[in-house]
Design a protein around this motif. Structure first.
Motif, PDB file in Angstrom:
ATOM      1  N   GLN A 150       0.856  -1.183   0.000  1.00  0.00           N
ATOM      2  CA  GLN A 150       0.000   0.000   0.000  1.00  0.00           C
ATOM      3  C   GLN A 150       0.887   1.227   0.000  1.00  0.00           C
ATOM      4  N   ILE A 151       0.574   2.175  -0.856  1.00  0.00           N
ATOM      5  CA  ILE A 151       1.368   3.391  -0.933  1.00  0.00           C
ATOM      6  C   ILE A 151       0.443   4.580  -1.191  1.00  0.00           C
ATOM      7  N   LEU A 152       0.735   5.676  -0.522  1.00  0.00           N
ATOM      8  CA  LEU A 152      -0.049   6.901  -0.642  1.00  0.00           C
ATOM      9  C   LEU A 152       0.746   7.919  -1.452  1.00  0.00           C
ATOM     10  N   GLY A 153       0.088   8.597  -2.354  1.00  0.00           N
ATOM     11  CA  GLY A 153       0.723   9.654  -3.123  1.00  0.00           C
ATOM     12  C   GLY A 153      -0.104  10.923  -3.053  1.00  0.00           C
ATOM     13  N   LEU A 154       0.482  11.970  -2.494  1.00  0.00           N
ATOM     14  CA  LEU A 154      -0.247  13.228  -2.283  1.00  0.00           C
ATOM     15  C   LEU A 154       0.268  14.306  -3.233  1.00  0.00           C
ATOM     16  N   ARG A 155      -0.655  14.983  -3.886  1.00  0.00           N
ATOM     17  CA  ARG A 155      -0.337  16.155  -4.701  1.00  0.00           C
ATOM     18  C   ARG A 155      -1.027  17.357  -4.073  1.00  0.00           C
ATOM     19  N   VAL A 156      -0.262  18.402  -3.766  1.00  0.00           N
ATOM     20  CA  VAL A 156      -0.853  19.622  -3.232  1.00  0.00           C
ATOM     21  C   VAL A 156      -0.571  20.777  -4.188  1.00  0.00           C
ATOM     22  N   ILE A 157      -1.499  21.717  -4.215  1.00  0.00           N
ATOM     23  CA  ILE A 157      -1.354  22.908  -5.051  1.00  0.00           C
ATOM     24  C   ILE A 157      -1.634  24.122  -4.179  1.00  0.00           C
ATOM     25  N   LYS A 158      -0.629  24.986  -4.086  1.00  0.00           N
ATOM     26  CA  LYS A 158      -0.773  26.199  -3.276  1.00  0.00           C
ATOM     27  C   LYS A 158      -0.066  27.342  -3.969  1.00  0.00           C
ATOM     28  N   ASP A 159      -0.758  28.438  -4.111  1.00  0.00           N
ATOM     29  CA  ASP A 159      -0.198  29.616  -4.781  1.00  0.00           C
ATOM     30  C   ASP A 159       0.331  29.263  -6.168  1.00  0.00           C
ATOM     31  N   GLN A 160      -0.407  28.406  -6.872  1.00  0.00           N
ATOM     32  CA  GLN A 160      -0.065  27.965  -8.233  1.00  0.00           C
ATOM     33  C   GLN A 160       1.248  27.190  -8.286  1.00  0.00           C
ATOM     34  N   LYS A 161       1.638  26.608  -7.168  1.00  0.00           N
ATOM     35  CA  LYS A 161       2.816  25.756  -7.120  1.00  0.00           C
ATOM     36  C   LYS A 161       2.402  24.348  -6.696  1.00  0.00           C
ATOM     37  N   VAL A 162       3.044  23.345  -7.303  1.00  0.00           N
ATOM     38  CA  VAL A 162       2.643  21.954  -7.107  1.00  0.00           C
ATOM     39  C   VAL A 162       3.733  21.193  -6.367  1.00  0.00           C
ATOM     40  N   GLY A 163       3.321  20.401  -5.379  1.00  0.00           N
ATOM     41  CA  GLY A 163       4.253  19.562  -4.648  1.00  0.00           C
ATOM     42  C   GLY A 163       3.738  18.138  -4.552  1.00  0.00           C
ATOM     43  N   ILE A 164       4.654  17.175  -4.636  1.00  0.00           N
ATOM     44  CA  ILE A 164       4.324  15.748  -4.578  1.00  0.00           C
ATOM     45  C   ILE A 164       5.076  15.120  -3.410  1.00  0.00           C
ATOM     46  N   ALA A 165       4.411  14.219  -2.698  1.00  0.00           N
ATOM     47  CA  ALA A 165       5.075  13.434  -1.658  1.00  0.00           C
ATOM     48  C   ALA A 165       4.364  12.090  -1.552  1.00  0.00           C
ATOM     49  N   TYR A 166       5.069  11.087  -1.024  1.00  0.00           N
ATOM     50  CA  TYR A 166       4.458   9.769  -0.900  1.00  0.00           C
ATOM     51  C   TYR A 166       4.878   9.114   0.411  1.00  0.00           C
TER      52      TYR A 166
END
Length: 442
Positions: free
Chosen positions: A48-64
Motif C-alpha cells: 500500500q502506498i499513498l501519493g499526495l499532490r498539493v497545489i498552493k499559490d499555483q505551485k505543485v508539490g508531490i510526496a508519498y
C-alpha cells in the motif's frame, strides 16, 4: 487505509490553505515459478502506498508514504507543501472541482477467485514439465504464474471519491531449444480475470512450435518487404511511439504531431481509438487519476488526427477540455497516458491481407533502445516467417527491420477485418499490412 485517515490528510491540506488530491494504491499477489521440476518461487506480497499532490499559490508539490500512522500522515502533508514551496509557478495545473463518487464493478473486474493455491502450484509445475518433455527443449528459464488484485482510490479536497479494483491471472513461459550448435528461445503468455480460464496447452504448444521453427530460421535477402506484425509486436510498436498521442509532449514541444490536428497523419483507412470502457481488456478504466470519467476517444479517424490525449493541465494550456487521460503513480507528477488502444477493423479479409509475399514478424528486440519517438526512426532485430498467400515458406531470424513509424502509417497495403488482443489484453488491434519496409538480412 481507514477513511478517517484519508480525511486527516485532506483536512491538513485544506488547513494549510492548499488544495490537493490523494492516491492510495494497494495490491495483493501470489507469484509462482518452477525450476527443474520444483517450485523455485512462491511469493506472497501485499503493498500500500499513498501519493499526495498539493497545489498552493499555483505551485505543485508531490510526496508519498507507505505508512499511515498519524505521524506519517503529518509528514506526508508537510513534505508535499515544502516541495510545492520550492517549485516553479504552474498556471495550468489546478485541482478540478470534481465531486464525483465513482466505484468499479467487482463482479466484472475482480471476480471471486475459486482456484486453490495447490491448483496454481500444479499449473506452474505443469507449464515447465510439459515444455521440458518436448523435443529439443533444454530449459524453461523464464516462466511464471501470478494471481493478483490491485486497488486504486483517489480522493480530493474538492470532494472526489473514486475507487477501482481489478484482478488478473497471468501465466507465461519462454523456453530455450537447442539442436547441435543452434539454439532458439521463444515464449508466450495468457492473461485473464479468472485463473480457471488459463490453459497450459495453449502456452506450451505455440511456444514449442515457435522454438522448433526458429532453430531452422535463416535470414532473408536484404530488400524491401511488406510486413505484418503479430498482435503482440504490433501493440508494442504503437506503444513505443505513444508520445505522438500525448498532449503533455505537445505542451513540452516534443510531440512530432503537435501541429497536425485536423491533418492527415496516416492512411485514410486507419482509425485509432483509445477505448478504456471495454471491460474485456486489462486497460479498462472507469476514471483517470483526476477522477475524470473515462470514455472512448477517437484519436485518428480516416487517417486524420482528431485529438491528442489530455489531462486537465494540458487541456487548460490548449484551451480545451480534458479527455480523461491524466496519469500518475503515487511517486510521480501529473502526466498523460493512453488506456487501451484500439485499431479499427479494416475491409481486407484474411486472403486479401495475406496475398502475395510478406514477412510475418513474431518477435522484435530493442524496441525501446532502437527507436526515436520524436523522429519516428527505428531499427529492430526481428524474427518470424517469410510467407506467401498465407503459407509459411520458411522461418526467419537474424534480420533487422528499419524505417520510420510516422511514414509507415502512411504506407499501408491493407487492414484486416478482424481485431486481435495482444496476450496481455492491453490493446485490441486489427492486423495492418505495412508496405515496403527495409529489411537487412543475408
Amino acid at each position: 487505509m481507514q477513511h478517517s485517515d484519508i480525511q486527516k490528510v485532506l483536512d491538513q491540506v485544506s488547513a494549510a490553505g492548499a488544495s490537493g488530491d490523494l492516491i492510495v494504491d494497494g495490491g495483493e499477489s501470489v507469484s509462482l515459478k518452477a525450476n527443474a521440476g520444483a517450485l523455485e518461487e512462491h511469493a506472497v506480497r501485499s503493498s500500500q502506498i499513498l501519493g499526495l499532490r498539493v497545489i498552493k499559490d499555483q505551485k505543485v508539490g508531490i510526496a508519498y508514504s507507505e505508512a499511515t500512522d498519524e505521524e506519517a500522515i503529518t509528514q506526508l502533508v508537510n513534505q508535499a507543501l515544502t516541495n510545492a514551496s520550492y517549485s516553479e509557478i504552474n498556471a495550468d495545473e489546478s485541482l478540478l472541482g470534481n465531486q464525483a463518487q465513482l466505484v468499479t464493478d467487482d463482479a466484472v473486474l475482480a471476480p471471486k477467485d475459486t482456484t486453490s493455491i495447490e491448483e496454481k502450484i500444479e499449473f506452474a509445475l505443469a507449464l515447465e514439465a510439459q515444455l521440458l518433455k518436448k523435443d529439443k527443449i533444454q530449459s524453461v528459464p523464464y516462466n511464471g504464474v501470478t494471481h493478483s488484485t490491485s486497488t486504486r482510490s483517489v480522493y480530493s479536497t474538492a470532494g472526489l471519491s473514486a475507487q477501482s479494483k481489478a484482478s488478473s491471472a497471468v501465466a507465461y513461459a519462454y523456453a530455450l531449444a537447442a539442436d547441435g550448435d543452434k539454439n532458439a528461445m521463444s515464449g508466450i503468455g495468457q492473461a485473464s480475470r479468472q485463473f480457471t480460464e488459463l490453459n497450459v496447452e495453449s502456452i506450451v504448444e505455440p511456444t514449442w512450435e515457435d522454438c522448433m521453427a526458429l532453430l531452422k530460421g535463416t535470414p532473408v535477402p536484404t530488400k524491401h518487404y511488406d510486413v505484418i506484425f503479430d498482435p503482440n509486436q504490433q501493440a508494442d510498436i504503437f506503444d513505443v511511439f505513444t508520445m505522438a498521442l500525448s498532449g503533455k509532449s505537445a505542451k513540452d514541444g516534443l510531440n512530432p504531431w503537435r501541429e497536425k490536428l485536423g491533418k492527415t497523419v496516416a492512411d485514410e483507412r486507419l482509425s485509432l481509438i483509445d477505448s478504456p470502457t471495454n471491460t474485456d481488456g486489462f486497460g479498462y478504466q472507469l476514471f483517470d487519476v483526476e477522477g475524470v470519467a473515462c470514455r472512448d476517444v477517437s484519436i485518428i479517424s480516416q487517417g486524420s488526427l482528431s485529438t491528442l490525449l489530455h489531462n486537465s493541465a494540458t487541456a487548460h494550456y490548449f484551451g480545451i477540455e480534458s479527455t480523461g487521460h491524466a496519469s500518475r503513480n503515487p511517486k510521480s507528477a501529473l502526466s498523460v497516458g493512453a488506456h487501451q488502444l484500439v485499431v479499427g477493423a479494416g475491409d481486407a479479409n484474411k486472403s486479401e491481407l495475406e496475398q502475395g509475399e510478406y514477412l510475418y514478424i513474431t518477435e522484435l528486440s530493442g524496441t525501446h533502445s532502437g527507436a526515436n519517438a520524436i523522429s519516428g526512426d527505428f531499427s529492430f532485430g526481428a524474427s518470424g516467417y517469410l510467407c506467401k498467400d498465407g503459407e509459411r515458406l520458411q522461418p526467419v531470424r537474424g534480420i533487422t527491420i528499419a524505417g520510420n513509424f510516422y511514414d509507415m502509417l502512411k504506407r499501408i497495403t491493407c487492414i484486416g477485418d478482424t481485431q486481435h488482443w495482444n496476450w496481455q489484453r492491453s490493446s485490441l488491434m486489427a492486423s495492418i499490412r505495412f508496405a515496403d519496409l527495409a529489411v537487412s538480412g543475408s
